[in-house]
Scaffold this active site. Structure first.
Site, short mmCIF file in Angstrom:
data_model
loop_
_atom_site.label_atom_id
_atom_site.label_comp_id
_atom_site.label_asym_id
_atom_site.label_seq_id
_atom_site.Cartn_x
_atom_site.Cartn_y
_atom_site.Cartn_z
N LYS A 10 19.46 77.51 31.99
CA LYS A 10 18.14 76.99 32.36
C LYS A 10 17.42 78.01 33.25
CE LYS A 10 19.06 75.97 36.92
NZ LYS A 10 18.49 76.74 38.04
N PRO A 93 25.55 85.28 33.55
CA PRO A 93 26.09 85.76 34.83
C PRO A 93 26.43 84.57 35.73
CG PRO A 93 23.72 86.23 34.65
CD PRO A 93 24.16 85.67 33.33
N GLY A 101 27.41 77.13 35.42
CA GLY A 101 28.52 76.22 35.72
C GLY A 101 28.13 74.78 35.44
N SER A 103 25.82 73.70 33.33
CA SER A 103 25.71 73.52 31.89
C SER A 103 27.10 73.36 31.27
CB SER A 103 24.98 74.73 31.29
OG SER A 103 24.97 74.67 29.90
N ASP A 135 22.38 70.04 39.18
CA ASP A 135 21.72 70.48 37.94
C ASP A 135 22.34 69.87 36.69
OD1 ASP A 135 19.82 72.13 39.04
OD2 ASP A 135 21.05 73.94 38.93
#
Ligand code: C5P
Length: 295
Positions: A10, A93, A101, A103, A135
């Site tokens: 994202k 990255p 992480g 996702s 997130d």
């Protein structure tokens, strides 16, 4: 059974800090967007236990890995006493503001429902996701979303489309917790002035489908001050013809919007250097995101 899924990144088109909450988190208003750049996760049912395979040196394979934590939480919550081996092909990255992480954790919860044949009610899926990270719930919806609360309360908005994005990461890892801890003191006046304006962000995306969006990330203040190289990267991207340039999330990835593939290729050539990620991407609409993940 084996399930292989992409785990998309994202970016944040905007990120505003509205205030500090009694629980220590920050109240946010952010416009989130899924993009085409992705890790790949493969889930394989095994007799018992949770096994993580990943050859990236910065990705832990123990119970601190968010995929491991997601599988443990899912198993504890549902009582599904089964095992899984997850192979992570890491392309995003790490500690980079791209939600990698989070996702991975969201995709794990989506995959385990199928692998362990234990569907979750949407309410439970979102609440387990929010426990894993602010997130994570966004990655159950995808496309363009408004995120409020800790960023975990997500509302789908009209998709913003940008075909020619370039992501630049100079290999500076940034710990989200430390960025929030180093924010300048927030005044209540600011929080009060901004708090009732969530709809403004929603309207902004409707306007953005025809006009360039106003990129804005308040986490840039502490991160750019600490890492002047990011200012330099932003400037070089602008000089290479980018229409808009912004740090994503808590950094340190910077994304740039270009008007054409040619302009973007030029910038990619200008900025590419050993040890840096210089990755072309595009926005991923909600329909495309959900179709690809089967959610
Ligand atoms: O939720 P997540 O684990 O991704 O957050 C990492 C850290 O970032 C939190 O422990 C907290 O210190 C900080 N944070 C915050 N306010 C938010 C989200 C994260 O202060 N809305």
């Amino acid at each position: 059974m084996i399930i292989t899924l992409p785990s998309f990144a994202k970016i944040n088109w905007t990120l505003e800090i509205l205030g500090k909450r009694p629980d220590g988190y920050h109240e946010l208003r952010t416009l989130l967007q899924t993009i085409s750049f992705a890790d790949e996760l493969t889930f394989e049912a095994i007799e018992r236990g949770i096994e993580i395979r990943c050859d990236h040196p910065d990705v832990p394979r123990d119970e601190t890995n968010l995929v491991h934590r997601a599988a443990t939480l899912f198993g504890d919550f549902t009582g599904a006493g089964k095992g899984v081996r997850v192979t992570i092909k890491k392309r995003l990255p790490v500690a980079a503001g791209l939600g990698g992480g989070s996702s991975n954790a969201a995709v794990t919860l989506l995959a385990l429902q199928k692998l362990w044949e234990t569907p979750l009610a949407p309410r439970d899926l979102f609440s387990l996701g929010a426990r894993l990270g602010s997130d994570v719930p966004f990655f159950f919806i995808g496309g363009t979303c408004l995120g409020v609360g800790r960023g975990d309360e997500v509302y789908p908005l009209a998709d913003i489309h940008a075909e020619y994005l370039l992501l630049v990461n100079a290999g500076i890892p940034v710990v989200t917790r430390e960025v929030y801890a180093n924010l300048p003191e927030l005044t209540n006046q600011k929080a009060v002035a901004k708090m009732p304006l969530s709809l403004e962000a929603a309207y902004a995306t409707i306007a953005a489908s025809s006009e360039p969006i106003q990129l804005h990330n308040e986490l840039e203040i502490p991160v750019l001050a600490r890492h002047p190289l990011l200012l330099e990267i932003k400037e070089r991207l602008r000089q290479s013809g980018a229409r808009g340039v912004l740090m994503s999330g808590s950094g340190s990835t910077v994304f740039a919007i270009f008007d054409s593939d040619q302009a973007r290729s030029g910038a990619q050539n200008d900025l590419s250097q050993p040890g840096w990620l210089c990755e072309p991407a595009r926005t991923l609409s909600r329909a495309e995101y959900r179709h690809t993940l089967g959610c």
